[in-house]
Structure formats: structure tokens, C-alpha cells
Design an enzyme around this catalytic site. Structure first.
Site: not given
Length: 442
Positions: A100, A239, A241, A243
Site C-alpha cells: 500500500s 497511494d 496501490d 485505495d
């Protein structure tokens, strides 16, 4: 039995247990073995742009195949895209290789069920149990098969666009988009330009090492500068990834997840679209947002930190909107998981329909000054220490009804977070410093 699952899957530094190739090989086998208990199974695997993704993609693939599970490889894709595509491709589960918002030297793995939501606690416990057993491959006749899906990116782009009201016109909007050199780098531009916006892209050239480095939702300074330099209407930061969403208004001021949730909630309530008239936040949700929501006739529900907990409360309360200040925003009427692109589209739709700027929309509420101190820890800290609890009680009595204090361990990093909110910024700073120094001396 070890507990490998944190608040967002399994995560850590690459090369150190548990983020090693041999362990993720076994994770693939363990998850696959649990899935196979209900019959034949298939999974799809996506990843962000970290260099270690190649290694762990191969390890997980081999683990699933050895458990007799078929695998579909998607390559770099945002986490929420995997949630959607798991359903679209009829897979038993979806797998995301990502850490992430963390730097490139970290990585991890998280999972979605066939319904596009995070795995239940019961399934996670079954996987943990399987990880404590010896790894045994199925026989040659039942080994899984693997293939690559070439159409995944296009399907996800069209899905994102489908959540936006096509009657809205974005042709008057000039936007800067920061992809954090992450998984949205080859998707975000198409989504927003195809809906009519004029887009300037930054940090969309990943090299395996620059993901989240001084960019994206965790560091918006570059985006703030570019919004001003380009005289843009607003900026959008994702960010690594995809999400988390943080935005920047035309004045170059940051608009965080709490503020964005309020903007969406306020608009949806006025339209009569806010189901249950309820918004779910977390223990970290700013006191100013909580007050603004209740002052506008909405119910605020507090969940533990982490989008899994927000999701659980949304489902339990039959609500559709929740999120965190960090930028996780869940619009359950649009998607089954927190999706930064989809959340951004909802904000742009509100901007377009209202004729107001992002600055004006966020000005309808007032955030309390917040001081957040992250304390790196080498080992577990006893937050129930009697002296610490006594100090916390003293600080809380000083804050009284003017603010609040929260001390918690991070679920994704070796940190203890000390957060103080107060109308008096000096008191907030002093209080946070007191608690932090006490923890550091333990």
C-alpha cells in the site's frame, strides 16, 4: 499458531520473515488449500509496482498451483481493481501483492473473497491453521493451471467510469493527478480524460523503487506545488496501490480523507441518497468532521482503525459511506471496497453538479487542529502500563470537552501513534509531546 494477518493482510520488510519467497509460496498453498475445501477454485493475482512484486507473484502462483487452484495473472493493478475483477472474472478469491502506502522495500499480500470484500476472520483463522501444517502438493492430475488476462485494465477503466454520472461535464476542470509511481499509473489518466477533464499527470513512471517516494497520498507537497504552478482547479493523489485518496484544492491546500467523506456525505444527504443517513469513520476521525456531520443531521459511527472495520460497520448498519482521514473511502453503492479512483469521481461529480470549488465544499466544516506523533518501536509497548494510563488520564482531564486523545499501535507498521485533537493547538501539541516522551522512555 502464529498470527500473520494484520489490519490489512500480511505485510513487512522484504527478505525478513514473513515477507520471504518461501513463506509466500506456503501462503499461496495454504489459501489455495482452504479454498479447495469447498470444491474447485480459481484466483486472480494483481500487484503494485514494487520490484519485489515479480518474486512474490511467482511464489504465490506456484503455491496456488500446488494446491490445485487455477490462477489468472493480471500484472500491475490497483487493489480495488482486484476486488472488482474477482467478481467480474468469477474467481473464488482475489490476491493483491502490495504494501500500500509503505516504501518499496516493504511488501505484502492481501485477499478478497468472491464477493469482492476482505476475507472473513473465520477464513483467515483457517489459513493461519493451515500455515502451521506441512506443505503437501496435490498430485499431478489436479495441479492448477495459470494464464494471463490481457483485458483486465480496460474492464476496470470502464467500471470506474460507470460509477460517474455521465450527464456531468468535466470539460471545464483542469486536474493534476499524482499516481505515487504506483498501480494507478497506467489507468488514472484514461479514466479522467475519457470523462472530459484536462489532466496533467505526475509521478506516473514507476521503476520498482520510487513507489510512494515523496509523492502520492502520503506526501502531497509535490502535488500542491503542481496545482499552483498549473493553475489547476484541483489535484488528486493516490497511494501506491490505489485505495487511498487525498485531494488538493485550487489554493494548494490539502483536503484529507475526513474532509472528502464529509463532502460526499453532505452532498448525498441533500440529494436523499445517503442510505440510513449514516457515515462510518474510525477512532482517528477528526472531531470537527464528527461535529459537522451531526450538526447536519447525520449519524456518525466510530469503528476501529482499518478499512475492514469500517466495512463491517457499514454492512451492520446498512450504510453506504465510510472512510478514514488517511484516504480510505468506501462508497458501497459504487464498489465493494475502498477505491480511490471511484471516490475521486464522486467528489468531481459533486464539484460539477454544485458549481462550487473543492475549497468551498471543504469550507462547510471546520477541522480541529490535530497533532499526530508516530513513535518507532523495536518491540511491543505495554500501553496498559499503570504510569502511562495515569498520565493519559491527566492529559484527558486537561483536554476536557475541548478535545480528545488517542494512543494506539499501528496495524501495518512498527509504530505507536499518539493523536491529540483540540480547539487549542498549543494544548494539543503539549499533550501529544507529553504522552510521546513517556512512551519513548518506557
Amino acid at each position: 499458531m502464529s498470527n500473520f494477518f494484520g489490519t490489512d493482510g500480511i505485510r513487512g520488510e522484504v527478505g525478513k520473515a514473513p515477507i520471504t519467497a518461501d513463506f509466500l509460496l506456503k501462503v499461496g498453498w495454504a489459501v489455495g488449500s482452504v479454498l479447495r475445501e469447498s470444491g474447485s477454485a480459481s484466483v486472480i493475482i494483481g500487484k503494485d509496482t514494487r520490484v519485489s512484486g515479480y518474486l512474490f507473484e511467482s511464489a504465490l502462483e506456484a503455491g496456488f498451483l500446488s494446491a490445485g487452484v487455477n490462477v489468472g495473472m493480471l500484472g500491475p493493478m490497483p487493489s480495488p481493481a482486484i476486488a472488482y475483477l474477482t467478481q467480474a472474472f468469477g474467481a473464488t478469491a482475489g490476491v493483491v501483492i502490495s504494501a500500500s502506502h509503505n516504501p518499496y522495500h516493504d511488501n505484502g499480500v492481501k485477499f478478497f473473497s468472491s464477493k469482492g470484500v476482505k476475507l472473513s476472520d473465520d477464513i483467515q483463522k483457517a489459513i493461519e491453521k493451515k500455515l502451521s501444517m506441512p506443505m503437501v502438493s496435490v498430485n499431478s492430475a489436479t495441479i492448477g493451471k495459470a494464464k494471463r488476462y490481457g483485458q483486465a485494465v480496460g474492464r476496470y477503466i470502464e467500471f470506474c467510469k460507470s460509477t460517474f454520472d455521465k450527464s456531468c461535464d468535466l470539460s471545464n476542470l483542469k486536474i493534476v493527478i499524482d499516481c505515487a509511481n504506483g498501480a494507478t499509473y497506467h489507468i488514472a489518466e484514461d479514466v479522467f480524460t475519457e470523462l472530459g477533464a484536462s489532466v496533467t499527470m505526475i509521478n506516473n513512471t514507476p521503476d520498482g523503487y520510487n513507489i510512494n517516494r515523496e509523492c502520492g497520498a502520503t506526501d502531497t507537497l509535490h502535488l500542491q506545488h503542481e496545482v499552483i504552478e498549473n493553475s489547476a482547479d484541483l489535484g488528486i493523489a493516490f497511494d501506491g496501490d490505489g485505495d487511498r485518496l487525498i485531494m488538493v484544492d485550487h489554493k494548494g491546500e490539502k483536503v484529507d480523507g475526513d474532509e472528502l467523506v464529509f463532502i460526499i456525505a453532505n452532498a448525498w444527504q441533500k440529494r436523499g441518497e445517503l442510505k440510513s443517513n449514516t457515515v462510518v469513520g474510525t477512532k482517528m476521525t477528526n472531531l470537527g468532521i464528527r461535529n459537522a456531520l451531526t450538526d447536519n443531521g447525520m449519524k456518525f459511527i466510530e469503528a476501529d482503525v482499518g478499512d475492514r472495520h469500517v466495512m463491517n460497520h457499514l454492512i451492520k448498519n446498512k450504510a453506504i459511506l465510510g472512510g478514514e482521514g488517511s484516504g480510505h473511502i468506501i462508497c458501497l453503492n459504487k464498489s465493494t471496497s475502498g477505491d480511490a479512483i471511484i471516490a475521486a469521481l464522486q467528489v468531481l461529480e459533486i464539484v460539477a453538479k454544485s458549481g462550487q470549488s473543492l475549497f468551498d465544499l471543504k469550507s462547510e466544516m471546520t477541522k480541529y487542529p490535530q497533532v499526530l506523533i508516530n513513535i518507532k518501536t523495536e518491540s511491543k509497548v505495554n500501553l496498559n502500563d499503570s504510569k502511562l494510563l495515569e498520565l493519559i488520564g491527566t492529559v484527558e482531564s486537561k483536554l476536557s470537552d475541548k478535545g480528545r486523545l488517542l494512543v494506539r499501535e499501528s496495524g501495518t507498521e512498527p509504530l505507536v501513534r499518539v493523536m491529540v485533537e483540540c480547539a487549542d493547538n498549543a494544548l494539543a501539541t503539549e499533550s501529544a509531546k507529553q504522552i510521546s516522551e513517556a512512551i519513548q522512555s518506557m
